[in-house]
Structure formats: structure tokens, C-alpha cells
Write a protein that holds these residues in place. Structure first.
Motif, PDB file in Angstrom:
ATOM      1  N   ASP A 146     -65.578  66.987 -23.835  1.00  0.00           N
ATOM      2  CA  ASP A 146     -66.002  68.033 -22.992  1.00  0.00           C
ATOM      3  C   ASP A 146     -66.335  69.303 -24.200  1.00  0.00           C
ATOM      4  OD1 ASP A 146     -66.299  68.749 -20.419  1.00  0.00           O
ATOM      5  OD2 ASP A 146     -64.369  68.174 -20.023  1.00  0.00           O
ATOM      6  N   GLY A 147     -67.412  69.883 -23.543  1.00  0.00           N
ATOM      7  CA  GLY A 147     -68.110  70.828 -24.642  1.00  0.00           C
ATOM      8  C   GLY A 147     -68.806  70.431 -25.903  1.00  0.00           C
ATOM      9  N   SER A 148     -69.212  69.026 -25.731  1.00  0.00           N
ATOM     10  CA  SER A 148     -69.452  68.520 -27.290  1.00  0.00           C
ATOM     11  C   SER A 148     -71.122  68.546 -27.150  1.00  0.00           C
ATOM     12  CB  SER A 148     -68.930  66.976 -27.087  1.00  0.00           C
ATOM     13  OG  SER A 148     -69.139  66.265 -26.146  1.00  0.00           O
ATOM     14  N   GLY A 149     -71.786  69.460 -26.970  1.00  0.00           N
ATOM     15  CA  GLY A 149     -72.882  69.488 -26.802  1.00  0.00           C
ATOM     16  C   GLY A 149     -73.748  69.389 -28.287  1.00  0.00           C
ATOM     17  N   GLU A 197     -72.953  71.639 -34.204  1.00  0.00           N
ATOM     18  CA  GLU A 197     -73.145  73.237 -34.715  1.00  0.00           C
ATOM     19  C   GLU A 197     -71.705  73.848 -34.807  1.00  0.00           C
ATOM     20  OE1 GLU A 197     -76.522  75.059 -33.286  1.00  0.00           O
ATOM     21  OE2 GLU A 197     -77.746  73.400 -33.805  1.00  0.00           O
ATOM     22  N   GLY A 198     -71.673  75.014 -35.339  1.00  0.00           N
ATOM     23  CA  GLY A 198     -70.336  75.725 -35.041  1.00  0.00           C
ATOM     24  C   GLY A 198     -69.510  75.864 -36.481  1.00  0.00           C
ATOM     25  N   ALA A 238     -64.746  74.503 -34.673  1.00  0.00           N
ATOM     26  CA  ALA A 238     -65.309  73.985 -33.520  1.00  0.00           C
ATOM     27  C   ALA A 238     -65.562  72.365 -33.704  1.00  0.00           C
ATOM     28  CB  ALA A 238     -66.514  75.017 -33.228  1.00  0.00           C
ATOM     29  N   TRP A 241     -62.910  70.360 -33.255  1.00  0.00           N
ATOM     30  CA  TRP A 241     -62.265  70.169 -31.739  1.00  0.00           C
ATOM     31  C   TRP A 241     -63.137  69.355 -30.729  1.00  0.00           C
ATOM     32  CZ3 TRP A 241     -58.161  71.525 -28.724  1.00  0.00           C
ATOM     33  CH2 TRP A 241     -58.423  71.528 -27.443  1.00  0.00           C
ATOM     34  N   GLN A 242     -64.473  69.620 -31.106  1.00  0.00           N
ATOM     35  CA  GLN A 242     -65.583  68.842 -30.493  1.00  0.00           C
ATOM     36  C   GLN A 242     -65.519  67.107 -30.601  1.00  0.00           C
ATOM     37  OE1 GLN A 242     -69.006  70.722 -31.137  1.00  0.00           O
ATOM     38  NE2 GLN A 242     -68.578  72.389 -29.836  1.00  0.00           N
TER      39      GLN A 242
END
Lengths: 47, 331
Positions: free
Chosen positions: A7-10, A13-14, A18, A21-22
Motif C-alpha cells: 500500500d502507498g507504494s506509488g 521517492e522520499g 519511506a 517502508w514502501q
């Protein structure tokens, strides 16, 4: 209702945190978040 | 770049989910008998099919699946292991029989009665018998199914998720089932994890816990089912290690659920901590169910063909009928 992993692995970057986590499977993310909530409760609401 | 910058894109969607959860709680408190979890799904469906989810909120809304799985991990704190162990062998036996029998039945109905060919019957069987869309995707990946077959099967499963989410709690009420009976029945018969938990909690807290636990047991069989399909279709690479494939498909949050249940039942948490963790789990479920509603597109569900719907409908009727008889007799 799709159940695909991650999730939230668009993007990649970051901050390093992050990105790490991704890179995790969503199941691991949920496990870590859940354990973090329990750990916080162990500290703030002990016996 | 800071952690706050990382979180920025998720804030609008998280606000949308949080706002929906708050509104569902308020409406549930105002109207007697109205379940906040059901209101949360209804609010999501209403927004998604009228105004639509704003593009800026999409990243945050996608977190609803993570919220659901984290909520399930924390649900472990509210589970009495003694009770689980007592009913465990019966429930696990039912899960294995339902998954194995359901797969064979679904394949037979889809291929023999509805004359559906290719990988679609297997995708439908996996979705209906194991764990909804995630099973469709996992088995589809193993079988290298075409995109169209995947979309078709996933849309069929989603259609039944939406229908059973409403029909099961009504049927449970009408049939006068106990919380445990209804929870296990929903956990054995319905398809995706989110709707199973929502239907369970719409009946009662006890039913919600049993529904989730039963469904988790079914989900844990996904890896084995994916392997069985890959062997059956002889599509699996000979160099691909079986254990790794099994592990890749295994829902890891289940380990978290068991770990939290062990911590709580081991006496490490105070009653106040258990109460607070359970409340956090409830909150995460509410947020997840708003997102679940936001993911239901009525227009997309209408596009599903009649043959897959017929095949899955017959499967659901047979499986839910047999499991209803089983839970009434055994639990």
C-alpha cells in the motif's frame, strides 16, 4: 475491495525510511504497525 | 525531504476516510439499531458512486487495506485463545473441507454447467473459495491468466462481496443464529476479508471476531491453493522453490494477529490496555470500511457477464447452505 499487496507504494521517492517502508509487503506493514500500537500500550498502560 | 513530506500526499485521503468514520459513528449513535460499520460502507459507496473519490485523495484512500489488516492484527488482543482452542479443531476442519470442496464444486459448476473455458473457472473458484480478489490475483499470477479473465473474475467476486455484505447479516438475523454460529458461517461462505468482517460486526461483536478468525484461517490456505493450481496446470517453473512461493502468498499480518493474541492471553497487557487496543482496532475497521465502500463501483459491477455470475451464485447457494447446516449442528 482489491486486495493486492503493497500500500502507498506509488513511487520510490522520499526519505530512506519511506522507501524502506514502501518496499515492505502490506502484510508486514500491518504486522509492524499493530505491534507498535501494542508496544505503546505496554509502556503507557502497564499493569 | 522529511517524513512529513512523505506523508503529505496521503493526508487528503486519510482525512476523507477519517471524516467518513466519524460521520458513521455519529449516525450510528443517533439512530438506534444502526451499525456504524455498515453506515461506513454505505457512506463510501454513496460518495464513490455520486461525486467520486477526488484524485488528490486516492493515495490516502488506498491505505484502507492497510487499516483493515492492522485492525485485524490488533483484534488479536480481544480474542480469548481458550475459546479458540475449544472450537478450533471443528472450525479448522470446516475451513479445510469448505476450501477444498468449494474449489472442486466451483470448477465443476463453471466448466460443466456454465461452459466457461480457460483459466476463468479457476480464478472464480479461488476467489469464491479462498479469499476474494487477492486469491483471484494470486492464482491469476500463477496461471499467467489474461488481463481480461482477471478483470472479469475480480469484478464477479466484488459484485458478490457487495451483495453478501447486505444479505448475510439480514439472513443471520432472520435465521436466529448465535454470534458464534453467524460469524463462522459468514467466515466460511463469504468471499473477501473486509466484507466478511463487516458482515460479522454488523451482527454482533462476537460474530465479528469469529467471522474474522474463520476468514483468516481460510486466507492462510491461499499459498497452498496457488501451488496446487500451478501444479495442476503444469505452468510452474521447475526451478521455482515451492516454499518460497508458499511464503510469498502467505498473508503476513496473520502472524501479527497470532502474536498479539499470544501477548494478550499471556497476561502481559492490562485490562485498560486491552480495552484501548480493541478500541483502536474498531477505529481502524471503521476507516477501512469507508475505504471498502469507496472501492465499490456500481457501474463496473453491472458490466459483469451472466455466466460467471450464475456459476458463482450456484456455488454460494450450495456452500452457504451446507455450511449453515454444519454450524447449526456443530457449534
Amino acid at each position: 475491495m482489491t486486495d493486492e499487496n503493497g500500500d502507498g507504494s506509488g513511487g520510490v521517492e522520499g526519505t530512506r525510511l519511506a522507501r524502506r517502508w514502501q518496499a515492505l509487503d502490506r502484510g508486514w506493514q500491518a504486522l509492524l504497525l499493530g505491534l507498535a500500537v501494542v508496544a505503546v500500550h505496554l509502556v503507557i498502560q502497564p499493569f | 525531504m522529511t517524513v512529513l513530506d512523505d506523508l503529505g500526499p496521503y493526508v487528503p485521503g486519510m482525512l476523507l476516510l477519517g471524516g467518513g468514520a466519524l460521520l458513521a459513528t455519529l449516525l450510528g449513535a443517533m439512530v438506534p439499531g444502526l451499525q456504524p460499520l455498515v453506515v461506513a460502507v454505505a457512506l463510501g459507496v454513496a460518495v464513490a458512486n455520486t461525486a467520486g473519490t477526488p484524485a488528490v485523495a486516492e493515495p490516502g484512500v488506498s491505505l484502507h487495506k492497510l487499516a483493515l489488516e492492522t485492525g485485524i492484527v490488533l483484534l488479536g488482543a480481544a480474542i480469548a485463545i481458550e475459546e479458540l482452542v475449544a472450537a478450533g479443531p471443528t472450525v479448522i476442519g470446516l475451513v479445510v473441507v469448505v476450501v477444498a470442496g468449494g474449489l472442486l464444486l466451483s470448477e465443476a459448476i463453471a466448466r460443466g454447467v456454465f461452459r466457461i473455458e480457460g483459466t476463468t473457472p479457476s480464478l472464480l473458484a479461488a476467489g469464491a473459495s479462498v479469499c476474494g480478489v487477492s486469491a483471484v490475483v494470486a492464482v491469476g499470477r500463477v496461471l499467467e491468466a489474461r488481463g481480461a479473465a482477471l478483470t472479469y473474475a475480480a469484478a464477479t467476486v466484488l459484485l458478490f462481496d457487495a451483495v453478501t455484505l447486505v444479505a448475510f447479516p439480514l439472513a443471520g438475523e432472520w435465521l436466529g443464529l448465535t454470534g458464534r454460529q453467524f460469524g463462522v458461517w459468514a467466515g466460511l461462505s463469504m468471499f473477501s476479508t473486509g466484507p466478511v468482517a463487516a458482515a460479522g460486526f454488523a451482527h454482533s461483536v462476537e460474530a465479528g471476531q469469529w467471522a474474522t478468525v474463520t476468514k483468516l484461517a481460510r486466507n492462510s490456505l491461499l499459498g497452498g491453493v496457488a501451488i496446487a493450481y500451478s501444479v495442476a496446470y503444469a505452468a510452474r517453473s521447475a526451478t521455482d522453490p515451492e516454499a518460497r512461493e508458499l511464503w510469498a502468498e502467505f498473508p503476513k499480518f496473520l502472524l501479527g494477529f497470532l502474536l498479539v493474541a499470544a501477548i494478550a492471553n499471556g497476561g502481559f497487557l492490562s485490562p485498560a490496555a486491552i480495552e484501548s487496543i480493541t478500541a483502536t482496532s474498531d477505529g481502524l475497521f471503521l476507516v477501512a470500511f469507508v475505504g471498502l465502500g469507496l472501492s465499490i463501483r456500481v457501474r463496473e459491477l453491472r458490466a459483469v457477464g451472466l455466466a460467471p455470475v450464475g456459476a458463482v451464485f450456484v456455488h454460494l447457494l450450495v456452500v452457504s447452505g451446507l455450511t449453515l447446516a454444519a454450524v447449526r449442528t456443530l457449534l
